[in-house]
Design a protein around this motif. Structure first.
Motif, PDB file in Angstrom:
ATOM      1  N   PRO A 183       0.920  -1.203   0.176  1.00  0.00           N
ATOM      2  CA  PRO A 183       0.038   0.071   0.006  1.00  0.00           C
ATOM      3  C   PRO A 183       0.799   1.145   0.023  1.00  0.00           C
ATOM      4  O   PRO A 183       0.447   2.216  -0.687  1.00  0.00           O
ATOM      5  CB  PRO A 183      -0.734  -0.064   1.405  1.00  0.00           C
ATOM      6  N   VAL A 184       2.071   1.371   0.646  1.00  0.00           N
ATOM      7  CA  VAL A 184       2.902   2.429   0.665  1.00  0.00           C
ATOM      8  C   VAL A 184       3.437   2.655  -0.622  1.00  0.00           C
ATOM      9  O   VAL A 184       3.300   3.780  -1.268  1.00  0.00           O
ATOM     10  CB  VAL A 184       4.129   2.095   1.792  1.00  0.00           C
ATOM     11  N   ARG A 185       3.771   1.627  -1.359  1.00  0.00           N
ATOM     12  CA  ARG A 185       4.528   1.842  -2.761  1.00  0.00           C
ATOM     13  C   ARG A 185       3.430   2.221  -3.771  1.00  0.00           C
ATOM     14  O   ARG A 185       3.582   2.991  -4.515  1.00  0.00           O
ATOM     15  CB  ARG A 185       4.856   0.485  -3.169  1.00  0.00           C
ATOM     16  N   ALA A 186       2.246   1.831  -3.635  1.00  0.00           N
ATOM     17  CA  ALA A 186       1.116   2.049  -4.470  1.00  0.00           C
ATOM     18  C   ALA A 186       0.523   3.433  -4.402  1.00  0.00           C
ATOM     19  O   ALA A 186       0.274   4.224  -5.277  1.00  0.00           O
ATOM     20  CB  ALA A 186      -0.220   1.071  -4.128  1.00  0.00           C
ATOM     21  N   ALA A 187       0.778   4.035  -3.021  1.00  0.00           N
ATOM     22  CA  ALA A 187       0.274   5.369  -2.532  1.00  0.00           C
ATOM     23  C   ALA A 187       1.414   6.479  -3.108  1.00  0.00           C
ATOM     24  O   ALA A 187       1.206   7.460  -3.441  1.00  0.00           O
ATOM     25  CB  ALA A 187       0.145   5.490  -1.067  1.00  0.00           C
ATOM     26  N   VAL A 188       2.755   5.960  -3.100  1.00  0.00           N
ATOM     27  CA  VAL A 188       3.619   6.904  -3.281  1.00  0.00           C
ATOM     28  C   VAL A 188       4.053   6.949  -4.855  1.00  0.00           C
ATOM     29  O   VAL A 188       4.173   7.994  -5.480  1.00  0.00           O
ATOM     30  CB  VAL A 188       4.890   6.499  -2.463  1.00  0.00           C
ATOM     31  N   LEU A 189       4.580   5.637  -5.187  1.00  0.00           N
ATOM     32  CA  LEU A 189       4.974   5.603  -6.828  1.00  0.00           C
ATOM     33  C   LEU A 189       3.772   5.489  -7.732  1.00  0.00           C
ATOM     34  O   LEU A 189       3.153   4.699  -8.344  1.00  0.00           O
ATOM     35  CB  LEU A 189       5.780   4.211  -6.785  1.00  0.00           C
ATOM     36  N   THR A 190       3.371   6.717  -8.099  1.00  0.00           N
ATOM     37  CA  THR A 190       2.201   6.981  -8.890  1.00  0.00           C
ATOM     38  C   THR A 190       2.681   7.294 -10.430  1.00  0.00           C
ATOM     39  O   THR A 190       1.980   7.604 -11.274  1.00  0.00           O
ATOM     40  CB  THR A 190       1.304   8.036  -8.517  1.00  0.00           C
ATOM     41  N   GLY A 191       4.107   7.505 -10.442  1.00  0.00           N
ATOM     42  CA  GLY A 191       4.440   7.788 -11.808  1.00  0.00           C
ATOM     43  C   GLY A 191       4.888   6.645 -12.817  1.00  0.00           C
ATOM     44  O   GLY A 191       4.738   5.234 -12.284  1.00  0.00           O
ATOM     45  N   ALA A 192       5.410   6.889 -13.873  1.00  0.00           N
ATOM     46  CA  ALA A 192       5.936   5.565 -14.534  1.00  0.00           C
ATOM     47  C   ALA A 192       7.306   5.407 -14.394  1.00  0.00           C
ATOM     48  O   ALA A 192       8.328   5.908 -14.102  1.00  0.00           O
ATOM     49  CB  ALA A 192       5.996   6.179 -16.209  1.00  0.00           C
ATOM     50  N   ARG A 193       7.599   4.056 -13.846  1.00  0.00           N
ATOM     51  CA  ARG A 193       8.795   3.395 -13.539  1.00  0.00           C
ATOM     52  C   ARG A 193       9.676   3.168 -14.731  1.00  0.00           C
ATOM     53  O   ARG A 193       9.247   2.484 -15.531  1.00  0.00           O
ATOM     54  CB  ARG A 193       8.556   2.177 -12.748  1.00  0.00           C
ATOM     55  N   SER A 194      11.142   3.245 -14.577  1.00  0.00           N
ATOM     56  CA  SER A 194      11.914   3.100 -15.667  1.00  0.00           C
ATOM     57  C   SER A 194      12.177   1.730 -15.983  1.00  0.00           C
ATOM     58  O   SER A 194      12.234   0.842 -14.774  1.00  0.00           O
ATOM     59  CB  SER A 194      13.179   3.828 -15.367  1.00  0.00           C
ATOM     60  N   GLU A 195      11.890   1.185 -16.941  1.00  0.00           N
ATOM     61  CA  GLU A 195      12.015  -0.188 -17.344  1.00  0.00           C
ATOM     62  C   GLU A 195      13.234  -0.868 -16.980  1.00  0.00           C
ATOM     63  O   GLU A 195      13.815  -2.288 -16.654  1.00  0.00           O
ATOM     64  CB  GLU A 195      11.736  -0.779 -18.649  1.00  0.00           C
ATOM     65  N   ASP A 196      14.695   0.186 -17.077  1.00  0.00           N
ATOM     66  CA  ASP A 196      15.905  -0.621 -16.890  1.00  0.00           C
ATOM     67  C   ASP A 196      16.334  -0.733 -15.437  1.00  0.00           C
ATOM     68  O   ASP A 196      17.419  -1.283 -15.317  1.00  0.00           O
ATOM     69  CB  ASP A 196      16.876   0.432 -17.926  1.00  0.00           C
ATOM     70  N   LEU A 197      15.346  -0.522 -14.480  1.00  0.00           N
ATOM     71  CA  LEU A 197      15.897  -0.706 -13.269  1.00  0.00           C
ATOM     72  C   LEU A 197      16.186  -2.148 -12.870  1.00  0.00           C
ATOM     73  O   LEU A 197      16.672  -2.550 -11.892  1.00  0.00           O
ATOM     74  CB  LEU A 197      14.585  -0.099 -12.331  1.00  0.00           C
ATOM     75  N   ASP A 198      15.456  -3.067 -13.406  1.00  0.00           N
ATOM     76  CA  ASP A 198      15.631  -4.445 -13.433  1.00  0.00           C
ATOM     77  C   ASP A 198      16.710  -5.233 -13.844  1.00  0.00           C
ATOM     78  O   ASP A 198      17.007  -6.291 -13.887  1.00  0.00           O
ATOM     79  CB  ASP A 198      14.149  -5.239 -13.953  1.00  0.00           C
ATOM     80  N   HIS A 199      17.547  -4.302 -14.501  1.00  0.00           N
ATOM     81  CA  HIS A 199      18.994  -4.669 -15.360  1.00  0.00           C
ATOM     82  C   HIS A 199      20.022  -5.100 -14.387  1.00  0.00           C
ATOM     83  O   HIS A 199      20.033  -4.317 -13.545  1.00  0.00           O
ATOM     84  CB  HIS A 199      19.019  -3.946 -16.553  1.00  0.00           C
ATOM     85  N   ASP A 200      20.438  -6.176 -14.300  1.00  0.00           N
ATOM     86  CA  ASP A 200      21.515  -6.482 -13.324  1.00  0.00           C
ATOM     87  C   ASP A 200      22.748  -6.004 -13.739  1.00  0.00           C
ATOM     88  O   ASP A 200      23.283  -6.406 -14.938  1.00  0.00           O
ATOM     89  CB  ASP A 200      21.528  -8.109 -12.882  1.00  0.00           C
ATOM     90  N   ASP A 201      23.529  -5.320 -13.064  1.00  0.00           N
ATOM     91  CA  ASP A 201      25.002  -4.833 -13.679  1.00  0.00           C
ATOM     92  C   ASP A 201      26.116  -5.773 -13.048  1.00  0.00           C
ATOM     93  O   ASP A 201      26.067  -6.233 -11.921  1.00  0.00           O
ATOM     94  CB  ASP A 201      25.085  -3.359 -13.316  1.00  0.00           C
ATOM     95  N   PRO A 202      27.143  -5.972 -13.725  1.00  0.00           N
ATOM     96  CA  PRO A 202      28.226  -6.846 -13.275  1.00  0.00           C
ATOM     97  C   PRO A 202      28.928  -5.982 -12.088  1.00  0.00           C
ATOM     98  O   PRO A 202      28.925  -4.598 -12.219  1.00  0.00           O
ATOM     99  CB  PRO A 202      29.196  -6.862 -14.454  1.00  0.00           C
ATOM    100  N   ARG A 203      29.203  -6.565 -11.175  1.00  0.00           N
ATOM    101  CA  ARG A 203      29.977  -5.813  -9.893  1.00  0.00           C
ATOM    102  C   ARG A 203      31.126  -4.895 -10.389  1.00  0.00           C
ATOM    103  O   ARG A 203      31.250  -3.854  -9.866  1.00  0.00           O
ATOM    104  CB  ARG A 203      30.493  -7.028  -9.070  1.00  0.00           C
ATOM    105  N   ALA A 204      31.804  -5.299 -11.281  1.00  0.00           N
ATOM    106  CA  ALA A 204      33.063  -4.426 -11.880  1.00  0.00           C
ATOM    107  C   ALA A 204      32.317  -3.226 -12.255  1.00  0.00           C
ATOM    108  O   ALA A 204      32.997  -1.982 -11.918  1.00  0.00           O
ATOM    109  CB  ALA A 204      33.924  -5.235 -12.864  1.00  0.00           C
ATOM    110  N   ASP A 205      31.290  -3.238 -13.165  1.00  0.00           N
ATOM    111  CA  ASP A 205      30.856  -1.893 -13.578  1.00  0.00           C
ATOM    112  C   ASP A 205      30.297  -1.052 -12.487  1.00  0.00           C
ATOM    113  O   ASP A 205      30.349   0.177 -12.518  1.00  0.00           O
ATOM    114  CB  ASP A 205      29.565  -2.414 -14.422  1.00  0.00           C
ATOM    115  N   VAL A 206      29.654  -1.648 -11.469  1.00  0.00           N
ATOM    116  CA  VAL A 206      29.097  -1.065 -10.187  1.00  0.00           C
ATOM    117  C   VAL A 206      30.386  -0.080  -9.488  1.00  0.00           C
ATOM    118  O   VAL A 206      30.224   0.807  -9.045  1.00  0.00           O
ATOM    119  CB  VAL A 206      28.289  -1.947  -9.205  1.00  0.00           C
ATOM    120  N   VAL A 207      31.398  -0.978  -9.344  1.00  0.00           N
ATOM    121  CA  VAL A 207      32.309  -0.208  -8.725  1.00  0.00           C
ATOM    122  C   VAL A 207      33.081   0.792  -9.496  1.00  0.00           C
ATOM    123  O   VAL A 207      33.244   2.027  -9.170  1.00  0.00           O
ATOM    124  CB  VAL A 207      33.670  -1.328  -8.815  1.00  0.00           C
TER     125      VAL A 207
END
Length: 538
Positions: A274-298
């Motif tokens: 319910p918190v997420r539904a009440a707050v996140l009312t905009g369009a979520r970026s699709e690339d958020l679910d992409h996993d990045d290699p640890r080296a790239d994160v560093v």
């Protein structure tokens, strides 16, 4: 020698003060009422300041022009030297898409939007303010929040309100560096007093942010991590500004706040749907679910780690002394000014910290960033030139406003206004933060407000028997609360989240918070001017 006069117009302090305010009134009216672009308003205000100094105060035209040139040079180096190099580092992370990796990394720290707002808008925003300032934190953080699914209006409001506590030490301490330069008060002294005012805001702002995100429920459920974040931020900002370095105050505070936030067990707990539904009312970026290699994160975190490391090493006493050896101090050409008593003013001498300045250290970090991110030297240089081009109007604005401030200070216009304002007596302590707030609200920059009003605050304090250091610091501390309502910042926020033309709507949402926090700062300064809170000052 040109000797400053306090009452050059009809031997009247009131009339002289009225004439002396013409440059400031010109800039404020052009910006606030006529809506002229900031760089044009600054150039016109500079022309008016030169005319008043020459015609009303009798300052030789050659010395007037020389004073304006000194202000412009100070605007270029070290102020804009810091901003250009910091934004250059950011542009390289965007070009190599490591900024997207950083955004996804933040999104994975917690799925609770209230905690995400604290991590991104408050902590990461403070780090961006420390490195660049000048609107960058609001633009970047609001875009990141929208990508996480925040409503654009809510994202913009959160980013604007969060961009308060770190502003006085933003862009590697540029506002307090400027304040020290125009007032003649040592930088360490100014930073120490500001560092005993703005941390008090940091205790409140995180709690306010969770209210803005999720109302009373947000405060009830997340006050513990918000309070921990604010306390850690405040403690680090106080410690760094008082005992380490003004340039490192916001960097240390941002890292401490983020560390404390992540360390609180409740911050990593999944948010109720319910918190997420009440707050996140905009369009979520699709690339958020992409996993990045640890080296790239560093590598994505590397540019900021490099800046922290280089600035930390630069504060080691032997290294600091070595870097300071490259500083050049010389008599500024064609300038010979005395105060009303005939004593030479500090503006006759100019200091050029070639290596020890924050901009040069950020440049070194930028070179390291290019190596770590694999940016070819030719591409890195092209990005640096593009950064200068992108900031061309900001460069004109800053140099013209600093030129105006130097002309007003050197000719005696600021001293005249300060003597006149000193008649406010004890009420001056309450009005001092308001003046800084008004300056930032109009100019959009704590640096510009300090340049415009810093010397005036010191003169008024000396005439009224108050602490010059306290009122100079109050100008900067009050100013940070005007940034969220400045037309420039509102425009940046609206453009970033696709709300062009909705600046008025944002203003109505953030103005009450700006005024409320300003009242708190005014009461703090009044208390610090009396025995009630006077013990807080060094």
């Amino acid at each position: 020698m040109y000797v400053q006069e306090l009452e050059p117009v009809a031997d009247s302090l009131g009339l002289s003060a009225l004439v002396a305010t013409l440059p400031l009134l010109t800039v404020l009216v052009l910006l606030g009422a006529v809506r002229v672009q900031a760089h044009r308003a600054g150039l016109i205000g500079l022309a008016v300041a030169v005319a008043v100094a020459w015609l009303a105060y009798g300052m030789p035209l050659g010395q007037t022009a020389s004073g304006a040139a000194q202000g412009a040079v100070f605007g270029l180096f070290p102020i804009l030297w810091i901003v250009v190099n910091a934004l250059w580092v950011y542009r390289m992370t965007v070009r190599t898409r490591h900024f997207d990796i950083l955004r996804r990394s933040f999104g994975r720290l917690s799925d609770d939007p209230r905690i995400q707002a604290l991590v991104i808008a408050f902590c990461f925003g403070a780090l961006l303010e420390a490195l660049a300032g000048f609107g960058a934190p609001v633009a970047i953080c609001s875009v990141m929040l929208v990508a996480l699914g925040f409503d654009p209006v809510r994202a913009a409001v959160v980013a604007l309100v969060a961009n308060t506590a770190p502003v006085a030490f933003g862009a590697m301490g540029t506002p307090v560096v400027t304040l020290a330069q125009v007032t003649g008060i040592p930088l360490d002294t100014v930073a120490t007093v500001v560092g005993r005012q703005t941390p008090l805001l940091a205790l409140v702002v995180p709690l306010l942010l969770v209210v803005l995100v999720d109302g009373r429920r947000g405060l009830r459920e997340t006050w513990v991590p918000a309070a921990a974040c604010g306390f850690a931020f405040a403690a680090a900002q106080f410690a760094a500004s008082n005992y380490v370095s003004a340039q490192l105050a916001d960097i240390g505070a941002a890292l401490a706040g983020a560390g404390a936030l992540v360390a609180v067990p409740g911050a990593r707990r999944p948010a109720a749907e319910p918190v997420r539904a009440a707050v996140l009312t905009g369009a979520r970026s699709e690339d958020l679910d992409h996993d990045d290699p640890r080296a790239d994160v560093v590598r994505a975190y590397a540019p900021y780690a490099l800046i922290v490391a280089i600035f930390s090493v630069a504060q080691i006493p032997p290294v600091k002394d070595f870097l300071a050896e490259a500083t050049r101090t010389f008599d500024w050409p064609f300038l010979n000014v005395g105060d009303p008593t005939g004593k030479p003013v500090g503006g006759n001498v100019f200091s050029l910290p070639i290596v020890s300045t924050g901009g040069t250290l950020v440049l070194l970090a930028g070179v390291g960033t290019a190596v770590v991110l694999g940016v070819h030297a030719r591409v890195a240089v092209r990005e640096w030139v593009a950064t200068v081009h992108e900031l061309r109007f900001a460069i004109l604005t800053v140099t013209s406003v600093l030129g105006l401030a130097y002309v007003m200070n050197l000719s005696g216009q600021a001293a005249t206004i300060g003597h006149f304002v000193a008649d406010a007596g004890a009420g001056l302590a309450f009005l001092s933060p308001v003046l800084g707030w008004f300056g930032v609200a109009v100019s959009g920059s704590d640096t510009s407000a300090n340049a415009l009003f810093g010397s005036l605050q010191v003169t008024a304090a000396q005439q009224s028997g108050l602490s010059p250091e306290l009122l100079a610091a109050a100008n900067s501390s009050g100013g940070v609360l005007g940034k969220m309502i400045s037309p420039q910042n509102l425009t940046i926020a609206c453009a970033a989240v696709g709300l062009a033309g909705k600046e008025g709507d944002l203003l109505r949402k953030v103005l009450p918070w700006s005024l409320g926090l300003l009242l708190v700062m005014c009461l703090i300064v009044v208390g610090q001017s009396t025995p009630v809170l006077g013990w807080m000052l060094p």
